[in-house]
Design a protein around this motif. Structure first.
Motif, mmCIF file in Angstrom:
data_model
loop_
_atom_site.group_PDB
_atom_site.id
_atom_site.type_symbol
_atom_site.label_atom_id
_atom_site.label_comp_id
_atom_site.label_asym_id
_atom_site.label_seq_id
_atom_site.Cartn_x
_atom_site.Cartn_y
_atom_site.Cartn_z
ATOM 1 N N THR A 137 -42.666 121.388 57.017
ATOM 2 C CA THR A 137 -42.197 121.419 58.399
ATOM 3 C C THR A 137 -40.766 121.921 58.507
ATOM 4 O OG1 THR A 137 -43.618 119.501 58.842
ATOM 5 C CG2 THR A 137 -41.983 120.057 60.506
ATOM 6 N N HIS A 138 -39.950 121.645 57.476
ATOM 7 C CA HIS A 138 -38.528 122.019 57.494
ATOM 8 C C HIS A 138 -38.163 122.813 56.225
ATOM 9 C CE1 HIS A 138 -38.164 119.056 60.753
ATOM 10 N NE2 HIS A 138 -38.771 118.183 59.955
ATOM 11 N N PRO A 139 -38.724 123.990 56.034
ATOM 12 C CA PRO A 139 -38.421 124.749 54.807
ATOM 13 C C PRO A 139 -36.950 125.149 54.691
ATOM 14 C CG PRO A 139 -39.646 126.094 56.372
ATOM 15 C CD PRO A 139 -39.664 124.702 56.909
ATOM 16 N N LYS A 140 -36.314 125.475 55.827
ATOM 17 C CA LYS A 140 -34.906 125.878 55.771
ATOM 18 C C LYS A 140 -34.032 124.722 55.315
ATOM 19 C CE LYS A 140 -31.192 127.944 58.506
ATOM 20 N NZ LYS A 140 -30.792 128.487 59.838
ATOM 21 N N LYS A 141 -34.253 123.535 55.880
ATOM 22 C CA LYS A 141 -33.497 122.362 55.464
ATOM 23 C C LYS A 141 -33.795 121.995 54.017
ATOM 24 C CE LYS A 141 -33.065 120.256 60.057
ATOM 25 N NZ LYS A 141 -33.369 119.060 60.885
ATOM 26 N N THR A 142 -35.026 122.264 53.594
ATOM 27 C CA THR A 142 -35.392 121.979 52.201
ATOM 28 C C THR A 142 -34.536 122.795 51.252
ATOM 29 O OG1 THR A 142 -37.682 121.535 52.884
ATOM 30 C CG2 THR A 142 -37.290 121.969 50.542
ATOM 31 N N PHE A 143 -34.355 124.090 51.558
ATOM 32 C CA PHE A 143 -33.479 124.933 50.750
ATOM 33 C C PHE A 143 -32.028 124.461 50.832
ATOM 34 C CE2 PHE A 143 -36.898 128.174 51.399
ATOM 35 C CZ PHE A 143 -37.166 128.409 50.068
ATOM 36 N N GLU A 144 -31.584 124.114 52.029
ATOM 37 C CA GLU A 144 -30.187 123.729 52.221
ATOM 38 C C GLU A 144 -29.830 122.478 51.422
ATOM 39 O OE1 GLU A 144 -29.869 123.334 56.406
ATOM 40 O OE2 GLU A 144 -29.597 125.483 56.788
ATOM 41 N N ARG A 145 -30.743 121.520 51.360
ATOM 42 C CA ARG A 145 -30.476 120.300 50.589
ATOM 43 C C ARG A 145 -30.281 120.621 49.116
ATOM 44 N NH1 ARG A 145 -30.367 119.199 55.201
ATOM 45 N NH2 ARG A 145 -31.231 117.374 56.293
ATOM 46 N N LEU A 146 -31.093 121.530 48.610
ATOM 47 C CA LEU A 146 -30.963 121.927 47.206
ATOM 48 C C LEU A 146 -29.627 122.617 46.970
ATOM 49 C CD1 LEU A 146 -32.141 122.445 44.317
ATOM 50 C CD2 LEU A 146 -33.043 124.602 45.239
ATOM 51 N N TYR A 147 -29.258 123.546 47.856
ATOM 52 C CA TYR A 147 -28.029 124.312 47.667
ATOM 53 C C TYR A 147 -26.789 123.436 47.800
ATOM 54 C CZ TYR A 147 -31.122 128.342 48.034
ATOM 55 O OH TYR A 147 -32.129 129.248 47.824
#
Length: 367
Positions: A311-321
Motif C-alpha cells: 500500500t505504501h511502496p514509497k514510504k517502504t523505500f524511504e524507511r530503508l534509506y
C-alpha cells in the motif's frame, strides 16, 4: 514457501537433529554415474529408516555400506569442491545469469496483474502506488528476473554452488562451507541441502539473499544485525526461510506493477526489486526487534508487513534509506543525483552571497 511453513520449520528449533541424508538433490544435469551414486545414497536412507522401525539390522553392515568408496567419494568430492570455492558477490552472479541460456525456464507471457475492473477505488490505488505498465526497455530485465525465479538450483553448476556457499560465508564470517550438512541450519535453511528450500522462488531467492549479505549498503549493517537477531535464544527465527518469503512478496508486488514507477525513475528493474526486498526485510527486522516478537507472531507480522509495503511502496523505500543513511551510505541512484545537485546549489549560493560578507574590508566588498 508459505507463512505456515515458515512457522512449522521454526517450531522444530534450530538445533534439531536431522539424521536422514538429503533426498531432493537436483541432479538433472549430472552424468549417469553420479545419478547412480545419488540413488545409492537415497536407498541408504530408506534402509536406515526401515532398520530403525524394525529395531534390527547390523550396525557393522550399515557402516560397510556407508563406507562404500563410490558413495563416500561422491559426497566428499562435492563438499570439498564447494568448501574451497571462491565466494561470489551479487554483481558477478547477476552477470552470469545474464549470459546464460534460460529459454527453458522463460515464461511464455508475463503481464502485470493490475485490477481490470472499473471500480474507482482500484483506479485510485493504481494511481497512488504507481501500478503503470513497465516501459519496453525494461521488459527484458523483467523477463530475466522471472526466468531465474523458475530456474532450480543445478548441482552441476559451480556458480550455483558458489552462490549458496557465499551466502553462508558472508553471513557467518566462516571461511568454508561444504555443499551438504547441518551447518545450513545456522542461517535458517530447513535441512542439509538448501536447494530443496528454493523451489518456490528458484535461484532468484538465493540471489536476493546473496544481495543482502554482500551488497555495499547492507553487508556491514542490516545483514549482520538481522542475522544476530535470528540467532537470539528467545526471538530467533529461520533467516533463510524468512528471506525466501520476502522474495515472494517482492516478486508479487513487481508482477502486480506496484514497482514500475520506481523502475522508470531508476532506469533499472533489478535494482528496484532488490531494494524493495531489502526494505521489506528491514521493516520486518524493526518490528520483530522493537516489539520483541517470537516465532509465534510470524504469520501475523508477515501478512501485516506485506499489506503495508504494497500500500505504501514509497514510504517502504524511504524507511530503508533513512536507516542506511545513518551509516553515510546513499543507495538510490535518484538520491545520488539529487545529492549532487544539492551540493552544487549550496556551492553556488555561497559564491553569490560572498560579496555581501560584511566581515570583510569594504574595499573587497565592492571590488
Amino acid at each position: 514457501m508459505t507463512s505456515s511453513g515458515f512457522k512449522e520449520m521454526a517450531n522444530r528449533g534450530r538445533k534439531s537433529n536431522i539424521t536422514q541424508f538429503t533426498k531432493d538433490i537436483h541432479l538433472s544435469c549430472m552424468p549417469a554415474r553420479d545419478k547412480k551414486l545419488s540413488a545409492s545414497v537415497d536407498s541408504l536412507d530408506t534402509h536406515d529408516s526401515s532398520r530403525r522401525r524394525d529395531g534390527g539390522g547390523s550396525q557393522d553392515s550399515d557402516f560397510e555400506w556407508r563406507s562404500t568408496p563410490d558413495v563416500m567419494s561422491f559426497k566428499q568430492s562435492i563438499n570439498f569442491e564447494c568448501s574451497n570455492a571462491i565466494p561470489i558477490n551479487f554483481s558477478e552472479a547477476w552477470s552470469y545469469f545474464q549470459t546464460c541460456d534460460l529459454s527453458t525456464y522463460r515464461q511464455q507471457r508475463i503481464e502485470d496483474r493490475r485490477p481490470s475492473n472499473g471500480k474507482l477505488r482500484c483506479k485510485l490505488q493504481n494511481l497512488v502506488v504507481g501500478a503503470i505498465p513497465l516501459v519496453s526497455a525494461l521488459i527484458p530485465e523483467r523477463d530475466l528476473i522471472f526466468s531465474i525465479t523458475s530456474c532450480p538450483m543445478i548441482n552441476e553448476s559451480s556458480v550455483h554452488r558458489r552462490v549458496l556457499q557465499s551466502i553462508y560465508v558472508f553471513m557467518t564470517k566462516k571461511p568454508a562451507c561444504p555443499r551438504y550438512g547441518n551447518h545450513w541450519e545456522e542461517i535458517g535453511f530447513q535441512g542439509q541441502d538448501p536447494a530443496s528450500d528454493l523451489r518456490g522462488v528458484g535461484m532468484f531467492g538465493a540471489l536476493q539473499m546473496l544481495y543482502l549479505s554482500s551488497s555495499q549498503e547492507t553487508k556491514e549493517t542490516l545483514a549482520p544485525e538481522i542475522f544476530e537477531l535470528s540467532r537470539h535464544p528467545i526471538h530467533q527465527f529461520p533467516l533463510a526461510v524468512l528471506s525466501l518469503n520476502v522474495t515472494k512478496m517482492t516478486l508479487d508486488a513487481f508482477r502486480d506493477g506496484l514497482l514500475n514507477r520506481f523502475c522508470h525513475k531508476e532506469g533499472s528493474a533489478i535494482f528496484v526489486v532488490n531494494q524493495f526486498y531489502l526494505a521489506i526485510m528491514y521493516r520486518i527486522y524493526r518490528k520483530w526487534k522493537d516489539k520483541r516478537m517470537t516465532i509465534h507472531d510470524s504469520c501475523y507480522l508477515l501478512k501485516a508487513v506485506e499489506k503495508w509495503c504494497r500500500t505504501h511502496p514509497k514510504k517502504t523505500f524511504e524507511r530503508l534509506y533513512e536507516y542506511i543513511s545513518q551509516f553515510g551510505i546513499v543507495v538510490s541512484q535518484h538520491q545520488r543525483r539529487k545529492g549532487k545537485k544539492k551540493k552544487i546549489q549550496e556551492s553556488h549560493d555561497e559564491t553569490n552571497l560572498s560579496w555581501l560578507d560584511l566581515t570583510k574590508p569594504s574595499l573587497e566588498v565592492f571590488i
